[in-house]
Design a protein around this motif. Structure first.
Motif, PDB file in Angstrom:
ATOM      1  N   GLU A   1      10.625  15.921  -2.697  1.00  0.00           N
ATOM      2  CA  GLU A   1      10.122  14.773  -1.931  1.00  0.00           C
ATOM      3  C   GLU A   1      10.785  14.833  -0.567  1.00  0.00           C
ATOM      4  N   GLU A   2      10.119  14.261   0.438  1.00  0.00           N
ATOM      5  CA  GLU A   2      10.793  14.277   1.755  1.00  0.00           C
ATOM      6  C   GLU A   2      11.881  13.199   1.853  1.00  0.00           C
ATOM      7  N   GLY A   3      11.904  12.292   0.896  1.00  0.00           N
ATOM      8  CA  GLY A   3      12.910  11.227   0.888  1.00  0.00           C
ATOM      9  C   GLY A   3      12.305   9.920   1.345  1.00  0.00           C
ATOM     10  N   PHE A   4      12.848   8.828   0.814  1.00  0.00           N
ATOM     11  CA  PHE A   4      12.269   7.523   1.107  1.00  0.00           C
ATOM     12  C   PHE A   4      13.362   6.559   1.542  1.00  0.00           C
ATOM     13  N   ARG A   5      13.166   5.964   2.742  1.00  0.00           N
ATOM     14  CA  ARG A   5      14.162   5.009   3.206  1.00  0.00           C
ATOM     15  C   ARG A   5      13.468   3.715   3.607  1.00  0.00           C
ATOM     16  N   HIS A   6      14.208   2.632   3.517  1.00  0.00           N
ATOM     17  CA  HIS A   6      13.618   1.332   3.851  1.00  0.00           C
ATOM     18  C   HIS A   6      14.649   0.458   4.553  1.00  0.00           C
ATOM     19  N   LYS A   7      14.135  -0.252   5.597  1.00  0.00           N
ATOM     20  CA  LYS A   7      15.022  -1.117   6.363  1.00  0.00           C
ATOM     21  C   LYS A   7      15.265  -2.443   5.631  1.00  0.00           C
ATOM     22  N   TYR A   8      16.537  -2.776   5.489  1.00  0.00           N
ATOM     23  CA  TYR A   8      16.973  -4.008   4.820  1.00  0.00           C
ATOM     24  C   TYR A   8      16.439  -4.130   3.384  1.00  0.00           C
ATOM     25  N   VAL A   9      15.850  -5.271   3.055  1.00  0.00           N
ATOM     26  CA  VAL A   9      15.575  -5.571   1.634  1.00  0.00           C
ATOM     27  C   VAL A   9      14.140  -5.171   1.272  1.00  0.00           C
ATOM     28  N   PRO A  10      13.953  -4.387   0.200  1.00  0.00           N
ATOM     29  CA  PRO A  10      12.596  -3.977  -0.157  1.00  0.00           C
ATOM     30  C   PRO A  10      11.781  -5.122  -0.751  1.00  0.00           C
ATOM     31  N   GLY A  11      10.549  -5.270  -0.294  1.00  0.00           N
ATOM     32  CA  GLY A  11       9.621  -6.239  -0.886  1.00  0.00           C
ATOM     33  C   GLY A  11       8.776  -5.550  -1.944  1.00  0.00           C
ATOM     34  N   PRO A  12       7.803  -6.297  -2.535  1.00  0.00           N
ATOM     35  CA  PRO A  12       7.010  -5.727  -3.637  1.00  0.00           C
ATOM     36  C   PRO A  12       6.277  -4.445  -3.256  1.00  0.00           C
ATOM     37  N   GLU A  13       5.774  -4.365  -2.020  1.00  0.00           N
ATOM     38  CA  GLU A  13       5.014  -3.147  -1.656  1.00  0.00           C
ATOM     39  C   GLU A  13       5.921  -1.928  -1.607  1.00  0.00           C
ATOM     40  N   VAL A  14       7.103  -2.136  -1.070  1.00  0.00           N
ATOM     41  CA  VAL A  14       8.058  -1.015  -0.988  1.00  0.00           C
ATOM     42  C   VAL A  14       8.483  -0.590  -2.391  1.00  0.00           C
ATOM     43  N   LEU A  15       8.712  -1.572  -3.252  1.00  0.00           N
ATOM     44  CA  LEU A  15       9.116  -1.224  -4.623  1.00  0.00           C
ATOM     45  C   LEU A  15       7.993  -0.498  -5.351  1.00  0.00           C
ATOM     46  N   ASP A  16       6.745  -0.833  -5.026  1.00  0.00           N
ATOM     47  CA  ASP A  16       5.615  -0.081  -5.600  1.00  0.00           C
ATOM     48  C   ASP A  16       5.644   1.368  -5.127  1.00  0.00           C
ATOM     49  N   GLU A  17       5.996   1.546  -3.842  1.00  0.00           N
ATOM     50  CA  GLU A  17       6.093   2.937  -3.330  1.00  0.00           C
ATOM     51  C   GLU A  17       7.199   3.707  -4.066  1.00  0.00           C
ATOM     52  N   CYS A  18       8.299   3.004  -4.362  1.00  0.00           N
ATOM     53  CA  CYS A  18       9.394   3.648  -5.115  1.00  0.00           C
ATOM     54  C   CYS A  18       8.925   4.022  -6.523  1.00  0.00           C
ATOM     55  N   LEU A  19       8.167   3.071  -7.128  1.00  0.00           N
ATOM     56  CA  LEU A  19       7.630   3.328  -8.470  1.00  0.00           C
ATOM     57  C   LEU A  19       6.762   4.591  -8.444  1.00  0.00           C
ATOM     58  N   GLU A  20       5.936   4.666  -7.406  1.00  0.00           N
ATOM     59  CA  GLU A  20       5.044   5.825  -7.269  1.00  0.00           C
ATOM     60  C   GLU A  20       5.847   7.111  -7.061  1.00  0.00           C
ATOM     61  N   MET A  21       6.918   7.001  -6.282  1.00  0.00           N
ATOM     62  CA  MET A  21       7.781   8.172  -6.069  1.00  0.00           C
ATOM     63  C   MET A  21       8.364   8.639  -7.419  1.00  0.00           C
ATOM     64  N   GLY A  22       8.794   7.682  -8.233  1.00  0.00           N
ATOM     65  CA  GLY A  22       9.321   8.015  -9.560  1.00  0.00           C
ATOM     66  C   GLY A  22       8.271   8.700 -10.418  1.00  0.00           C
ATOM     67  N   ARG A  23       7.039   8.189 -10.363  1.00  0.00           N
ATOM     68  CA  ARG A  23       5.946   8.802 -11.155  1.00  0.00           C
ATOM     69  C   ARG A  23       5.724  10.249 -10.711  1.00  0.00           C
ATOM     70  N   ARG A  24       5.722  10.450  -9.367  1.00  0.00           N
ATOM     71  CA  ARG A  24       5.482  11.822  -8.855  1.00  0.00           C
ATOM     72  C   ARG A  24       6.592  12.767  -9.303  1.00  0.00           C
ATOM     73  N   ILE A  25       7.838  12.290  -9.201  1.00  0.00           N
ATOM     74  CA  ILE A  25       8.965  13.165  -9.603  1.00  0.00           C
ATOM     75  C   ILE A  25       8.864  13.465 -11.095  1.00  0.00           C
ATOM     76  N   GLY A  26       8.481  12.447 -11.874  1.00  0.00           N
ATOM     77  CA  GLY A  26       8.319  12.649 -13.318  1.00  0.00           C
ATOM     78  C   GLY A  26       7.280  13.724 -13.612  1.00  0.00           C
ATOM     79  N   ALA A  27       6.163  13.654 -12.885  1.00  0.00           N
ATOM     80  CA  ALA A  27       5.102  14.656 -13.106  1.00  0.00           C
ATOM     81  C   ALA A  27       5.620  16.044 -12.710  1.00  0.00           C
TER      82      ALA A  27
END
Ligand code: FEO
Length: 399
Positions: A365-391
């Motif tokens: 992955e190229e890496g994922f960073r977020h400014k300050y506190v993650p909201g629901p959309e950002v956490l969804d992106e993290c969830l998706e990142m986890g799914r991709r790494i799992g695959a």
């Protein structure tokens, strides 16, 4: 403790260190033992000694069998101080006829103790020395764990004194693998491999191949730490085969540190995605997990997903320390990805990526960073990142 007979005339005479909790940065939660072995034959021979603090225990054990002054030969399979620290005092007591060591062992002994007058007898792989009824066959095992290391094989009894290899930091009143829970011994063996021998995996592979070629009839493996393998030798040999070849399970570790829980929230969502992908996942907060325990888990995991916020343009110190430690141990065949929160400059993910690449971990992955506190959309992106790494883990393990 009392001396323990391994075979007729062959004894464990080492020491149990119940208290040690740190072994050059490795957390030894179950203490350790410094194993030394005595053969009473025409030539009475002591294999290795103990840490200096435990010399009295060694001498008590030897004295229960024979007057220490009657020891003719001393074999130094490894010069590190946990096995040689008591050597200077012991040499004065024993005054052995010969001190056997490898060529690198002689150099290391001179560099440690500066004693030109000791009766060095340098042996190489294949050298045999008769003790009377028994024969020692030496095998140099450079870098397992130091350049001087060697094994001593007692041909007639099939006992391999294996120095650090196949050992565990595990203090018990029992001496053999079939007297303690096997799961505990294997867990401590894995921790030992991951924290002491991991970086030498290519050499372990070669060593296992040459031991197989030599067709040694090994009935017992007696390392310098922990219990002696007399029943489950096949299990520890198979585990070493697995560990040195980098075989990994369908497993991911989410290793992170956090400042105000933003990176922790991202870690939770990534772990959720990994789990959804059907991958076994462990969350390892560096605040609560010792780096040497994490390394034990690294041994059989496929993916290392590391997360850290940015602190003063850098990483939090626990993460920086862990990455330095892991890089030195050269994990084999891993994939990785980075994530983290930031406030203004946000260098942490770039630094994590660099550290993973330097440790020869393949970035997926190229890496994922977020400014300050993650909201629901950002956490969804993290969830998706986890799914991709799992695959990706599943694809890689299927290759
Ligand atoms: Fe147990 Fe490398 O010393």
């Amino acid at each position: 403790m009392n001396p323990t007979e391994l075979a007729k005339g062959i004894y464990w005479v080492g020491a149990v260190d119940w208290d040690v909790r740190d072994f050059h940065g490795y957390s030894t939660n179950r203490g350790t033992t410094y194993n030394a072995f005595l053969i009473v034959d025409e030539k009475v021979t002591l294999f290795d000694t103990v840490k200096r603090s435990h010399l009295g225990e060694l001498l008590r054990h030897v004295s229960a069998i024979i007057d220490p002054a009657k020891i003719d030969y001393l074999v130094v399979n490894h010069v590190e101080m946990d096995h040689s620290g008591s050597l200077p005092e012991l040499m004065d007591i024993i005054k052995p006829e010969k001190l056997f060591c490898s060529p690198m062992g002689q150099k290391a002994l001179l560099d440690h103790f500066h004693r030109e007058d000791w009766p060095y007898e340098v042996v190489k792989s294949g050298t045999e020395v008769s003790l009377g009824k028994r024969t020692i066959q030496f095998l140099e095992t450079r870098m397992l764990h130091w350049p001087d290391s060697m094994f001593s094989f007692i041909k007639e009894d099939g006992i391999l004194f294996s120095s650090d290899a196949f050992g565990q930091h595990y203090a018990t009143s029992e001496r053999f693998d079939d007297q303690v829970p096997l799961s505990e011994v294997m867990e401590e063996s894995a921790k030992y491999y991951a924290n002491i021998l991991y970086l030498f995996s290519p050499l372990v592979k070669k060593l296992l191949a040459s031991v197989a070629e030599m067709n040694l009839d090994i009935k017992m493996i007696a390392p310098d730490h922990g219990i002696i393998w007399r029943t489950n030798q096949d299990k520890i040999l198979a585990a070493y085969q697995r560990w040195c070849s980098g075989q990994a399970n369908e497993k991911a570790l989410v290793i992170y540190d956090t400042m105000w829980q933003s990176t922790a929230q991202m870690a939770q969502s990534i772990a959720g995605g990994l789990e959804e992908a059907g991958v076994s996942t462990e969350m390892l907060n560096l605040r609560y997990n010792h780096h040497s325990d994490i390394m034990t888990k690294v041994l059989e995991a496929k993916a290392l997903v590391v997360g850290c916020p940015t602190l003063n343009n850098g990483l939090l110190p626990r993460m920086a320390g862990f990455l330095t430690y892991m890089k030195g141990l050269k994990p084999v065949g891993k994939i990785g990805a980075a994530f983290g929160s930031f406030g203004w400059s946000g260098e942490s993910v770039k630094l994590l990526n660099q550290a993973l690449e330097e440790a020869k971990i393949e970035l997926v992955e190229e890496g994922f960073r977020h400014k300050y506190v993650p909201g629901p959309e950002v956490l969804d992106e993290c969830l998706e990142m986890g799914r991709r790494i799992g695959a990706t883990i599943k694809e890689k393990n299927a290759e």
